[in-house]
Design a protein around this motif. Structure first.
Motif, PDB file in Angstrom:
ATOM      1  N   ALA A 242      -4.496 -39.570  30.008  1.00  0.00           N
ATOM      2  CA  ALA A 242      -5.870 -38.581  29.649  1.00  0.00           C
ATOM      3  C   ALA A 242      -5.438 -37.109  29.700  1.00  0.00           C
ATOM      4  CB  ALA A 242      -6.855 -39.202  30.413  1.00  0.00           C
ATOM      5  N   THR A 243      -5.761 -36.439  28.874  1.00  0.00           N
ATOM      6  CA  THR A 243      -5.618 -34.928  28.807  1.00  0.00           C
ATOM      7  C   THR A 243      -6.948 -34.158  28.693  1.00  0.00           C
ATOM      8  OG1 THR A 243      -5.694 -34.646  26.268  1.00  0.00           O
ATOM      9  CG2 THR A 243      -3.366 -35.287  27.455  1.00  0.00           C
ATOM     10  N   LEU A 244      -6.864 -33.080  29.814  1.00  0.00           N
ATOM     11  CA  LEU A 244      -7.771 -32.074  29.793  1.00  0.00           C
ATOM     12  C   LEU A 244      -7.409 -30.825  29.400  1.00  0.00           C
ATOM     13  CD1 LEU A 244     -10.735 -32.307  30.771  1.00  0.00           C
ATOM     14  CD2 LEU A 244      -9.747 -31.862  33.075  1.00  0.00           C
ATOM     15  N   THR A 245      -8.038 -30.126  28.346  1.00  0.00           N
ATOM     16  CA  THR A 245      -7.798 -28.933  27.853  1.00  0.00           C
ATOM     17  C   THR A 245      -9.094 -27.817  27.715  1.00  0.00           C
ATOM     18  OG1 THR A 245      -6.288 -29.801  26.407  1.00  0.00           O
ATOM     19  CG2 THR A 245      -6.864 -27.668  25.991  1.00  0.00           C
ATOM     20  N   ALA A 246      -8.908 -26.621  28.701  1.00  0.00           N
ATOM     21  CA  ALA A 246      -9.946 -25.727  28.632  1.00  0.00           C
ATOM     22  C   ALA A 246      -9.910 -24.985  27.315  1.00  0.00           C
ATOM     23  CB  ALA A 246      -9.892 -24.767  29.645  1.00  0.00           C
ATOM     24  N   LEU A 247     -11.267 -24.823  26.589  1.00  0.00           N
ATOM     25  CA  LEU A 247     -11.247 -24.108  25.367  1.00  0.00           C
ATOM     26  C   LEU A 247     -12.137 -22.677  25.528  1.00  0.00           C
ATOM     27  CD1 LEU A 247     -11.912 -27.349  22.966  1.00  0.00           C
ATOM     28  CD2 LEU A 247      -9.735 -26.275  23.615  1.00  0.00           C
ATOM     29  N   GLN A 248     -11.739 -22.001  24.664  1.00  0.00           N
ATOM     30  CA  GLN A 248     -12.477 -20.598  24.488  1.00  0.00           C
ATOM     31  C   GLN A 248     -12.857 -20.549  23.026  1.00  0.00           C
ATOM     32  OE1 GLN A 248     -13.163 -18.201  27.049  1.00  0.00           O
ATOM     33  NE2 GLN A 248     -14.534 -17.348  25.564  1.00  0.00           N
ATOM     34  N   SER A 249     -14.389 -20.268  23.006  1.00  0.00           N
ATOM     35  CA  SER A 249     -15.044 -20.058  21.839  1.00  0.00           C
ATOM     36  C   SER A 249     -14.766 -18.470  21.187  1.00  0.00           C
ATOM     37  CB  SER A 249     -16.469 -20.184  21.976  1.00  0.00           C
ATOM     38  OG  SER A 249     -17.187 -20.427  20.439  1.00  0.00           O
ATOM     39  N   VAL A 250     -15.708 -18.013  20.380  1.00  0.00           N
ATOM     40  CA  VAL A 250     -15.490 -16.869  19.675  1.00  0.00           C
ATOM     41  C   VAL A 250     -15.267 -15.820  20.659  1.00  0.00           C
ATOM     42  CG1 VAL A 250     -16.288 -15.255  18.147  1.00  0.00           C
ATOM     43  CG2 VAL A 250     -16.778 -17.810  17.650  1.00  0.00           C
ATOM     44  N   SER A 251     -14.045 -14.989  20.651  1.00  0.00           N
ATOM     45  CA  SER A 251     -13.835 -13.634  21.496  1.00  0.00           C
ATOM     46  C   SER A 251     -13.082 -13.051  20.422  1.00  0.00           C
ATOM     47  CB  SER A 251     -13.263 -14.228  22.888  1.00  0.00           C
ATOM     48  OG  SER A 251     -11.829 -14.736  22.562  1.00  0.00           O
ATOM     49  N   ALA A 252     -13.028 -11.709  20.790  1.00  0.00           N
ATOM     50  CA  ALA A 252     -12.415 -10.609  20.091  1.00  0.00           C
ATOM     51  C   ALA A 252     -11.162 -10.390  20.837  1.00  0.00           C
ATOM     52  CB  ALA A 252     -13.158  -9.297  20.285  1.00  0.00           C
ATOM     53  N   VAL A 253     -10.253 -10.214  19.754  1.00  0.00           N
ATOM     54  CA  VAL A 253      -8.652  -9.951  20.133  1.00  0.00           C
ATOM     55  C   VAL A 253      -8.949  -8.345  20.844  1.00  0.00           C
ATOM     56  CG1 VAL A 253      -6.456  -9.544  19.566  1.00  0.00           C
ATOM     57  CG2 VAL A 253      -7.615 -11.343  18.273  1.00  0.00           C
ATOM     58  N   PRO A 254      -8.161  -8.346  22.051  1.00  0.00           N
ATOM     59  CA  PRO A 254      -8.014  -6.878  22.600  1.00  0.00           C
ATOM     60  C   PRO A 254      -7.304  -5.955  21.614  1.00  0.00           C
ATOM     61  CG  PRO A 254      -7.718  -8.581  24.371  1.00  0.00           C
ATOM     62  CD  PRO A 254      -7.613  -9.231  22.872  1.00  0.00           C
ATOM     63  N   THR A 255      -8.062  -4.682  21.440  1.00  0.00           N
ATOM     64  CA  THR A 255      -7.273  -3.696  20.691  1.00  0.00           C
ATOM     65  C   THR A 255      -6.099  -3.317  21.174  1.00  0.00           C
ATOM     66  OG1 THR A 255      -8.627  -1.978  21.766  1.00  0.00           O
ATOM     67  CG2 THR A 255      -9.553  -3.038  19.629  1.00  0.00           C
ATOM     68  N   THR A 256      -5.698  -3.637  22.290  1.00  0.00           N
ATOM     69  CA  THR A 256      -4.655  -3.133  23.030  1.00  0.00           C
ATOM     70  C   THR A 256      -3.335  -3.973  22.671  1.00  0.00           C
ATOM     71  OG1 THR A 256      -5.028  -4.695  24.925  1.00  0.00           O
ATOM     72  CG2 THR A 256      -5.707  -2.115  25.181  1.00  0.00           C
TER      73      THR A 256
END
Length: 253
Positions: free
Chosen positions: A228-242
């Motif tokens: 069984a696998t577990l993955t943390a997901l991230q929704s909408v976020s901006a790419v850093p301008t750096t």
């Protein structure tokens, strides 16, 4: 704590009931609100069935579950949004989506209605768990108890994590699960889409198993190995301008 139980396979899916009962076993107060019809592949769509702008729901009873249940004429993303804004009896502490009939692995999770409901909860500051059972075309009957066991193991840990955490849990459909592993997303899912020309102004979208071997340690690879696998997901976020992206020049006026 209060949990919204939803899915994309519809209100009559045995996986939905398995997830709701597992949540009850973990001591949660549950309310079920799931699409009245199949809504797979809808991602985080906030579409409702019909064009009136109103979302219609019907009270249901699920066998062995003493909880409110609603069949909703809407996609799971919209159901999650409505719940997180106070619908279906009040804002939940956690959204549980699934158990999906089929794995949701790799970057193809962007298309999943199961995962879309979970990510919609995240943008509304609610933690969520998307649960999928790896039932393929040639698999034996779904072992829903496998998924329930995994949920009972993962859910208490999720509730101790920071608010708006989203986890994707995939469970192999085998008699003996080897254990639970954290995993990165594979490049593709186990199933890919192929476009075939069938005539003038018409194409057919065909789902085929990936011919590529999944990256070792990825969710697809570990699932194939019986974990069984577990993955943390991230929704909408901006790419850093750096990150060094070039700045576009504004046209001279």
């Amino acid at each position: 704590m209060r949990a919204l139980i939803t899915n994309d396979d519809g209100i009559d899916s045995p996986g939905l009931l398995a997830l709701a009962l597992a949540a009850v076993d973990c001591g949660l107060d549950v309310v079920v609100a799931a699409p009245s019809v199949q809504a797979s592949g809808t991602s985080a769509s906030v579409a409702a069935v019909g064009d009136t702008g109103r979302v219609v729901s019907e009270r249901r009873s699920l066998p062995g579950l003493d909880a409110e249940a609603y069949a909703v004429a809407a996609h799971p993303g919209l159901i999650s949004l409505i719940a997180c804004r106070g619908g279906f009896g009040g804002k939940p502490d956690v959204v549980l989506s699934g158990v999906n009939l089929g794995a949701n692995v790799g970057r193809a999770v962007v298309h999943s209605g199961t995962v879309g409901a979970a990510l919609t909860a995240q943008v509304n500051d609610v933690s969520a768990l998307a649960v999928s059972l790896d039932v393929g075309l040639d698999s034996p009957d779904p072992l829903w108890d496998n998924a329930a066991v995994a949920v009972r193991a993962v859910l208490p840990a999720l509730l101790d994590m920071p608010a708006a955490t989203v986890l994707s849990l995939n469970v192999p459909n085998v008699p003996q699960v080897r254990g639970l592993r954290w995993a990165d997303l594979a490049r593709f899912g186990t199933v890919q889409s192929r476009v075939d020309d069938v005539g003038d102004n018409e194409v057919e979208l065909v789902h085929v198993y990936s011919e590529d071997d999944p990256t070792p340690g990825s969710d697809a690879a570990l699932l194939d190995e019986g974990y069984a696998t577990l993955t943390a997901l991230q929704s909408v976020s901006a790419v850093p301008t750096t990150t060094g992206l070039p700045s576009p020049a504004w046209p001279a006026g």
